[in-house]
Design an enzyme around this catalytic site. Structure first.
Site, PDB file in Angstrom:
ATOM      1  CD  GLU A   1      -2.967   0.727  -0.174  1.00 16.42           C
ATOM      2  OE1 GLU A   1      -3.338  -0.409  -0.509  1.00 16.42           O
ATOM      3  OE2 GLU A   1      -3.169   1.753  -0.842  1.00 16.42           O
TER       4      GLU A   1
HETATM    5  C1  LIG Z   1       3.097  -9.694   0.803  1.00 12.60           C
HETATM    6  C2  LIG Z   1       2.756  -8.669  -0.221  1.00 12.60           C
HETATM    7  C3  LIG Z   1       1.429  -8.398  -0.504  1.00 12.60           C
HETATM    8  C4  LIG Z   1       1.084  -7.482  -1.498  1.00 12.60           C
HETATM    9  N1  LIG Z   1      -0.229  -7.302  -1.841  1.00 12.60           N
HETATM   10  C5  LIG Z   1      -0.530  -6.604  -2.973  1.00 12.60           C
HETATM   11  C6  LIG Z   1      -1.854  -6.603  -3.514  1.00 12.60           C
HETATM   12  O1  LIG Z   1      -2.781  -7.182  -2.958  1.00 12.60           O
HETATM   13  N2  LIG Z   1      -2.078  -5.939  -4.682  1.00 12.60           N
HETATM   14  C7  LIG Z   1      -1.077  -5.294  -5.345  1.00 12.60           C
HETATM   15  O2  LIG Z   1      -1.329  -4.731  -6.403  1.00 12.60           O
HETATM   16  N3  LIG Z   1       0.190  -5.256  -4.849  1.00 12.60           N
HETATM   17  C8  LIG Z   1       0.487  -5.907  -3.691  1.00 12.60           C
HETATM   18  N4  LIG Z   1       1.766  -5.910  -3.203  1.00 12.60           N
HETATM   19  C9  LIG Z   1       2.785  -5.136  -3.880  1.00 12.60           C
HETATM   20  C10 LIG Z   1       3.245  -3.925  -3.068  1.00 12.60           C
HETATM   21  O3  LIG Z   1       2.255  -2.940  -3.059  1.00 12.60           O
HETATM   22  C11 LIG Z   1       4.578  -3.460  -3.680  1.00 12.60           C
HETATM   23  O4  LIG Z   1       5.547  -4.420  -3.336  1.00 12.60           O
HETATM   24  C12 LIG Z   1       4.987  -2.089  -3.170  1.00 12.60           C
HETATM   25  O5  LIG Z   1       4.126  -1.095  -3.671  1.00 12.60           O
HETATM   26  C13 LIG Z   1       6.430  -1.729  -3.560  1.00 12.60           C
HETATM   27  O6  LIG Z   1       6.672  -1.947  -4.906  1.00 12.60           O
HETATM   28  P1  LIG Z   1       7.944  -2.826  -5.335  1.00 12.60           P
HETATM   29  O7  LIG Z   1       7.915  -4.091  -4.577  1.00 12.60           O
HETATM   30  O8  LIG Z   1       7.968  -2.933  -6.817  1.00 12.60           O
HETATM   31  O9  LIG Z   1       9.197  -2.009  -4.842  1.00 12.60           O
HETATM   32  P2  LIG Z   1       9.952  -0.766  -5.630  1.00 12.60           P
HETATM   33  O10 LIG Z   1       8.898   0.099  -6.174  1.00 12.60           O
HETATM   34  O11 LIG Z   1      10.893  -1.425  -6.580  1.00 12.60           O
HETATM   35  O12 LIG Z   1      10.684  -0.092  -4.459  1.00 12.60           O
HETATM   36  C14 LIG Z   1      11.976  -0.515  -3.961  1.00 12.60           C
HETATM   37  C15 LIG Z   1      12.517   0.570  -3.026  1.00 12.60           C
HETATM   38  O13 LIG Z   1      12.665   1.795  -3.751  1.00 12.60           O
HETATM   39  C16 LIG Z   1      11.948   2.827  -3.103  1.00 12.60           C
HETATM   40  N5  LIG Z   1      11.365   3.720  -4.105  1.00 12.60           N
HETATM   41  C17 LIG Z   1      10.775   3.379  -5.280  1.00 12.60           C
HETATM   42  N6  LIG Z   1      10.338   4.478  -5.901  1.00 12.60           N
HETATM   43  C18 LIG Z   1      10.638   5.527  -5.116  1.00 12.60           C
HETATM   44  C19 LIG Z   1      10.443   6.927  -5.205  1.00 12.60           C
HETATM   45  N7  LIG Z   1       9.813   7.491  -6.236  1.00 12.60           N
HETATM   46  N8  LIG Z   1      10.899   7.715  -4.190  1.00 12.60           N
HETATM   47  C20 LIG Z   1      11.523   7.180  -3.132  1.00 12.60           C
HETATM   48  N9  LIG Z   1      11.743   5.863  -2.993  1.00 12.60           N
HETATM   49  C21 LIG Z   1      11.297   5.045  -3.965  1.00 12.60           C
HETATM   50  C22 LIG Z   1      10.877   2.162  -2.274  1.00 12.60           C
HETATM   51  O14 LIG Z   1      10.500   2.959  -1.170  1.00 12.60           O
HETATM   52  C23 LIG Z   1      11.591   0.876  -1.852  1.00 12.60           C
HETATM   53  O15 LIG Z   1      12.349   1.115  -0.701  1.00 12.60           O
HETATM   54  C24 LIG Z   1       2.119  -6.783  -2.171  1.00 12.60           C
HETATM   55  C25 LIG Z   1       3.456  -7.019  -1.851  1.00 12.60           C
HETATM   56  C26 LIG Z   1       3.780  -7.963  -0.920  1.00 12.60           C
HETATM   57  C27 LIG Z   1       5.237  -8.258  -0.670  1.00 12.60           C
END
Ligand SMILES: Cc1cc2nc3c(=O)[nH]c(=O)nc-3n(C[C@H](O)[C@H](O)[C@H](O)COP(=O)(O)OP(=O)(O)OC[C@H]3O[C@@H](n4cnc5c(N)ncnc54)[C@H](O)[C@@H]3O)c2cc1C
Length: 611
Positions: A441
């Site tokens: 989220e």
């Molecule tokens: C157990 C679990 C349940 C989930 N459930 C759902 C679900 O039901 N539906 C769904 O759609 N998704 C779901 N997700 C996905 C979740 O919302 C994403 O993992 C999350 O939004 C982060 O995206 P990412 O994993 O691609 O990380 P990234 O976007 O790759 O981020 C990696 C790091 O970079 C940082 N970062 C990235 N962009 C920026 C920026 N612009 N400024 C500063 N820092 C930044 C982040 O803060 C983080 O520390 C789930 C994930 C998990 C692990």
């Protein structure tokens, strides 16, 4: 064993916020202290007897994937059935679709209880509520009639399907395609990390999917929202054929093992049939409309799991015998051994857990209250002001509560000593479970960007400064105009007013630090956007710590007053806990304010190639 903190939740709902604060609102005529107490007590009973016993077994067993679908851990399906029979999915939903509308302060409180007892279980109803909320806000009348009554009743569940391998924080990179076909679309693409994307609870699952219609603009302006049911539903509500959507595997993850986190394939064959929600290309905008409620629902998970970790650590500390207490004459070696709860350092750890949970609960419910006012107050100006404050507080509640929740769960392990590191005690599960809350989220980094960009930068700090002014005058009144340094006050029952005064003074110091840090941040935002982003998370934490400090000072003032027989223990413990927060937690504000004011250059100067 988990005991839902109904008394402390009641303190926040009825004393700190109060029924009269909702007086100008429409739609809550039935809401009363008695109704809230009944609902909380029933929720506590269900959580303690049905959900909590499944928490550890669900963690050990997890969910099972097979070609046929996903089977939930033993006991979960029956617990869900009981949850539905008890009418719990209806709580907080619109009456038009069979729901029981209550203020968000109450539904948020009930969600805390579910999340403490069993976070993995809580996620399914939470996401169903989120999906139904999105549909209620943006769907057509036919779509609402077709899906909402059965989602609100819990007969069907819902999901939020956003993330793809290359599109996480940046949803503008979504590639899932939607090809128009008559009055519907066919979707093709892979989604990952979909919480409760497949399970054996119900006959149908309603997926709310973000996808890009063929030919749509690239980036965030070309994303649309679709309803993609697992099983197709005819206009008269009958279930038809299986849609072309499938869970291809489950993620192996750190915690919330009983919550299936699914890799979902849409359109492996002829394409998954999807119904466009609202207008094309406005999908992300629609998601933002329901963002506040969704982020609040995740923010509370931080302190919900922390509450559970605290209760277990306190129980452990009362029973674990080790060492002698200084007061019991440890130096002479003649005293008997003592439970570790008697060691001041263990007590410090437990108090840091407890007072932080109380502070987070107060902040989150205060934010929920703003959403209630924003949605229901008769006076338009009051609604607008509450909306601005709610918008400001949401990223703070989400980011601060989840980050602090992780810290508290870790402290819980420390209280257990070596046994905390061993899975049997369950202390490690709390840390593993709560860790995700600062990621999904929207990560803490994304919350902090939202806070400094949309919520502080866009209005030049107006909403934040309005809050600072209110906190300042409120606290000055509590401190009797005497806002000078936070003198140390010995804790004793007879010193209740002095303790409340000391808490108010410490809170004023925090608010002044927040005020000067906000000025620095606004300066940075106008000259050095990257520098501002480099201190955004420390600023967010400073906000959480100090705004909750204000609420703790108000709580201290209430708790230092006359208590009836029933409230005497509650008030005494509350006052002691606010005192600890003022003395040992709030001083972190100084460190964070310094980082905001002076800490950006070192981040920007460090070359990315050196990392
Ligand atoms: C157990 C679990 C349940 C989930 N459930 C759902 C679900 O039901 N539906 C769904 O759609 N998704 C779901 N997700 C996905 C979740 O919302 C994403 O993992 C999350 O939004 C982060 O995206 P990412 O994993 O691609 O990380 P990234 O976007 O790759 O981020 C990696 C790091 O970079 C940082 N970062 C990235 N962009 C920026 C920026 N612009 N400024 C500063 N820092 C930044 C982040 O803060 C983080 O520390 C789930 C994930 C998990 C692990």
């Amino acid at each position: 064993m988990y005991r839902a903190p109904v008394a402390d939740i009641g303190f926040v709902l009825h004393r700190l916020i109060g029924r009269e604060a909702l007086a100008g609102c429409e739609g809550f005529a039935d809401y009363s202290e008695d109704l809230a107490a009944t609902i909380l007590t029933e929720a506590a009973r269900f959580a303690e007897t049905v959900l909590e016993p499944l928490n550890k077994t669900g963690d050990r067993e997890g969910a099972h994937w097979s070609e046929a679908g996903v089977a939930t851990a033993a006991g979960f399906k029956a617990a869900y059935r009981q949850f539905v029979e008890g009418g719990w999915p209806q709580l907080g939903a619109s009456a038009q679709y069979g729901g029981q509308p209550v203020p968000q302060i109450l539904s948020t409180s009930v969600q805390e209880i579910w999340a403490s007892a069993n976070l993995a279980f809580k996620l399914c109803p939470m996401l169903t509520h989120g999906a139904a909320h999105a549909l209620a806000l943006t769907g057509s009348a036919e779509q609402k009639q077709q899906y909402l009554p059965r989602m609100v009743s819990g007969e069907w569940t819902g999901t939020m399907v956003l993330t793809e391998p290359q599109a996480g924080s940046d949803l503008g990179l979504i590639r899932t395609r939607a090809a128009p076909e008559g009055d519907h679309y066919r979707l093709f693409g892979q989604k990952i990390f979909i919480t409760w994307g497949e399970h054996d609870y119900t006959d149908n699952i309603i997926h709310m999917v973000l996808a890009r219609i063929d030919g749509a603009p690239s980036g965030t302006r070309g994303i649309s929202l679709f309803i993609v049911p697992k099983v197709l539903v005819s206009a008269d509500g009958r279930l038809g054929e299986r849609n072309d959507v499938r869970c291809v595997s489950l993620e192996h993850k750190l915690g919330i093992h009983a919550s299936p986190t699914c890799v979902m394939a849409f359109g492996e064959k002829q394409g998954a049939i999807g119904d466009l929600v609202g207008e094309a290309n406005r999908g992300l905008e629609y998601m933002f409309i329901m963002m506040n409620t969704a982020r609040l629902a995740v923010g509370l998970e931080g302190y919900a799991v922390a509450e559970r970790a605290y209760q277990q650590a306190a129980e452990w500390a009362r029973n674990r015998v080790q060492g002698r207490t200084a007061a019991a004459g440890g130096a002479s070696g003649t005293s008997t051994t003592a439970a570790i709860v008697n060691h001041p350092d263990v007590r410090r750890m437990l108090l840091s857990m407890r007072s932080s949970v109380e502070a987070m609960r107060a902040l989150t419910l205060y934010a929920a209250h703003q959403l209630d006012l924003a949605g229901h107050h008769r006076d338009g100006a009051r609604r607008a002001a509450a909306q601005a404050r709610g918008d400001l507080l949401i990223p703070i509640a989400k980011g601060w509560c989840t980050e602090l929740g992780i810290e508290i769960a870790s402290t819980g392990i420390q209280v257990h000593g070596g046994m905390g590191y061993i899975e049997e005690t369950g202390a490690a599960q709390f840390l593993r479970d709560v860790r995700i809350t600062a990621i999904y989220e929207g990560t803490t980094g994304i919350q902090a960007n939202d806070l400094i960009g949309r919520k502080i930068g866009r209005d030049g700090g107006a909403a934040m400064n309005a809050l600072i002014d209110e906190m300042r005058s409120d606290l000055q009144a509590l401190a009797g105009g005497n806002a000078g340094g936070g003198a140390r006050v010995p804790a004793a029952a007879s010193r209740k007013p002095e303790i409340a005064l000391a808490v108010a003074r410490a809170a004023i110091e925090g608010v002044e630090l927040l005020s000067s840090a906000t000025r620095s941040l606004l300066g940075l935002l106008s000259t050095d956007a990257a520098g501002a982003a480099a201190v955004a998370v420390p600023y967010l934490k400073l906000c959480g710590l100090t705004i909750a400090g204000w609420l703790m000072a108000r709580a201290a003032a209430i708790a230092s007053g006359e208590a009836g027989e029933a409230d005497r223990e509650l008030f005494a413990a509350k006052l002691a806990s606010t005192h600890f927060y003022a003395e040992q937690v709030l001083p972190r504000a100084l460190e964070l304010a310094r980082v905001v004011e002076r800490g950006s250059t070192s981040v920007i100067d460090f070359e990315a190639r050196w990392l």
